[in-house]
Design an enzyme around this catalytic site. Structure first.
Site, PDB file in Angstrom:
ATOM      1  N   GLU A 181     -12.873 -41.607  33.062  1.00 59.19           N
ATOM      2  CA  GLU A 181     -12.760 -42.998  32.625  1.00 59.19           C
ATOM      3  C   GLU A 181     -14.014 -43.774  33.043  1.00 59.19           C
ATOM      4  O   GLU A 181     -13.982 -44.648  33.901  1.00 59.19           O
ATOM      5  CB  GLU A 181     -11.472 -43.600  33.191  1.00 59.19           C
ATOM      6  N   HIS A 193      -9.725 -41.639  38.108  1.00 60.68           N
ATOM      7  CA  HIS A 193      -9.708 -40.624  37.054  1.00 60.68           C
ATOM      8  C   HIS A 193     -11.130 -40.476  36.532  1.00 60.68           C
ATOM      9  O   HIS A 193     -11.700 -41.401  35.953  1.00 60.68           O
ATOM     10  CB  HIS A 193      -8.744 -41.015  35.938  1.00 60.68           C
ATOM     11  N   GLU A 213      -5.558 -50.995  32.445  1.00 60.92           N
ATOM     12  CA  GLU A 213      -6.042 -50.014  31.479  1.00 60.92           C
ATOM     13  C   GLU A 213      -6.956 -50.775  30.523  1.00 60.92           C
ATOM     14  O   GLU A 213      -6.498 -51.622  29.757  1.00 60.92           O
ATOM     15  CB  GLU A 213      -4.880 -49.366  30.718  1.00 60.92           C
ATOM     16  N   HIS A 232      -8.732 -48.646  35.267  1.00 62.61           N
ATOM     17  CA  HIS A 232      -8.558 -47.407  34.511  1.00 62.61           C
ATOM     18  C   HIS A 232      -8.908 -47.664  33.041  1.00 62.61           C
ATOM     19  O   HIS A 232      -9.209 -48.776  32.639  1.00 62.61           O
ATOM     20  CB  HIS A 232      -7.096 -46.939  34.572  1.00 62.61           C
TER      21      HIS A 232
END
Length: 350
Positions: A109, A106, A307, A232
């Site tokens: 990020e 992504h 994350e 992420h």
């Protein structure tokens, strides 16, 4: 930009709400000011600033020049717009089991590519005996940006861009972490090309997806890849399969145990709270993710999606300040180290 007048929910609507920021553009401007110029010598790469794709790739080359017996530069092939998907393999013993790390799927990020380069640097330069043991006992395959087109675009045009840059009529981009051929587009994704979570026209349609799939298929057995980590941000979570269903993987208890140990290690290091659990249980249902594919289709037993910072209620969202790079990357490496050590005790690398 979010102005005070842009608040949509009114106080008399009896809907609970919280304004995260009144001027998001200010955060973006501050973040862009923390980027080093593309022309900087790659030897100046550090973890106090953010860096362009070109600089990161040149730094990988410099690491290979500096450590020719340990570092091999890898190239999965070109992206949709012709950018290389470059990484490195760190080798101490050809017979070692391997850890695979992908980041930057992504584009917005930025902390995940920064964490990836931090991990590479630690494995090559740390004097900590525990880190040296990790570097000696395992081979490491690390790709800092598996969405190079999107990453470049966030520096040059739109800081909040998420997808790749494939063109669909007047729309661009597929969410590459919804494009993998594992229960593709079954939940938590979209068939609408205008959406941020567009899963693509078909499973595995995107060149970047194909590159990673081909690489793993060619190397999972040859390199003995036993662990797959996807970096992420944000929300501070350490998640394992599955994302598409509440059904539990066969080694659920082990992955839960390793994740909880990693969360505890982060807490001891920085005081930050990270939650661990299956992706479906922990954040939200989603399908077509690289982690699920790596575990289910490629047969890699230990698979996680991290994350990283900030917390779920972060006011910075994906615009993590550069001062957070080093501590966040250290947390990621601590979690990986803890998971690998715990998995080794259970015989996963025999």
């Amino acid at each position: 930009m979010l102005a005070r007048s842009a608040r949509i929910v009114h106080s008399d609507d009896k809907v609970k709400h919280r304004v995260l920021t009144y001027n998001f553009q200010e955060k973006i401007d501050r973040n862009l000011a923390e980027v080093q110029p593309e022309s900087i010598d790659a030897s100046q790469l550090d973890w106090r600033h953010f860096f362009h794709l070109k600089t990161m790739y040149e730094w990988l080359d410099k690491m290979a020049e500096k450590y020719p017996n340990r570092v091999t530069v890898l190239d999965m092939g070109s992206s949709t717009q012709g950018n290389a998907i470059k990484g490195v393999k760190l080798t101490s013993n050809a017979n070692n089991k391997a850890i695979f790390i992908e980041s930057g799927i992504h584009a917005r990020e930025w902390i995940s590519p920064a964490a990836a380069t931090y991990i590479i640097n630690q494995l090559l330069t740390s004097q900590d005996p525990k880190v040296q043991q990790l570097a000696q006992n395992y081979n490491w395959i690390i790709f800092p940006s598996v969405n190079p087109d999107g990453y470049k675009y966030t520096f040059e045009h739109d800081r909040m861009w998420r997808k790749n840059r494939q063109l669909f009529g007047t729309c661009r981009g597929v969410d590459l972490n919804r494009n993998y051929p594992d229960h593709w587009n079954s939940t938590g994704s979209s068939s609408d090309p205008t959406r941020y979570d567009y899963a693509g026209p078909s499973a595995g349609s995107e060149l970047e997806t194909k590159r990673l799939i081909d690489f793993i298929r060619a190397n999972a057995d040859k390199e003995q890849i036993k662990t797959y980590i996807a970096l992420h941000s944000y929300s501070q979570m350490l998640m394992f399969p599955y994302g598409y269903t509440k059904e539990r993987v066969s080694n659920y208890d082990d992955l839960q145990e390793f994740g909880k140990k990693a969360s505890a290690a982060i807490k001891a290091e920085s005081g930050r709270d990270y939650v661990s659990g299956s992706l479906f249980e922990t954040i939200y249902p989603s399908s077509g993710g690289s982690m699920d594919w790596a575990h289910s289709e490629a047969g890699i037993p230990i698979a996680y999606t991290f994350e990283l910072r900030g917390p779920p209620d972060s006011q910075d969202l994906f615009i993590l300040p550069a001062v957070e790079i080093q501590p966040t990357a250290s947390e990621a490496f601590t979690a990986i180290r803890t998971i690998v050590e715990a998995a080794a005790e259970k015989g996963y690398y025999k």
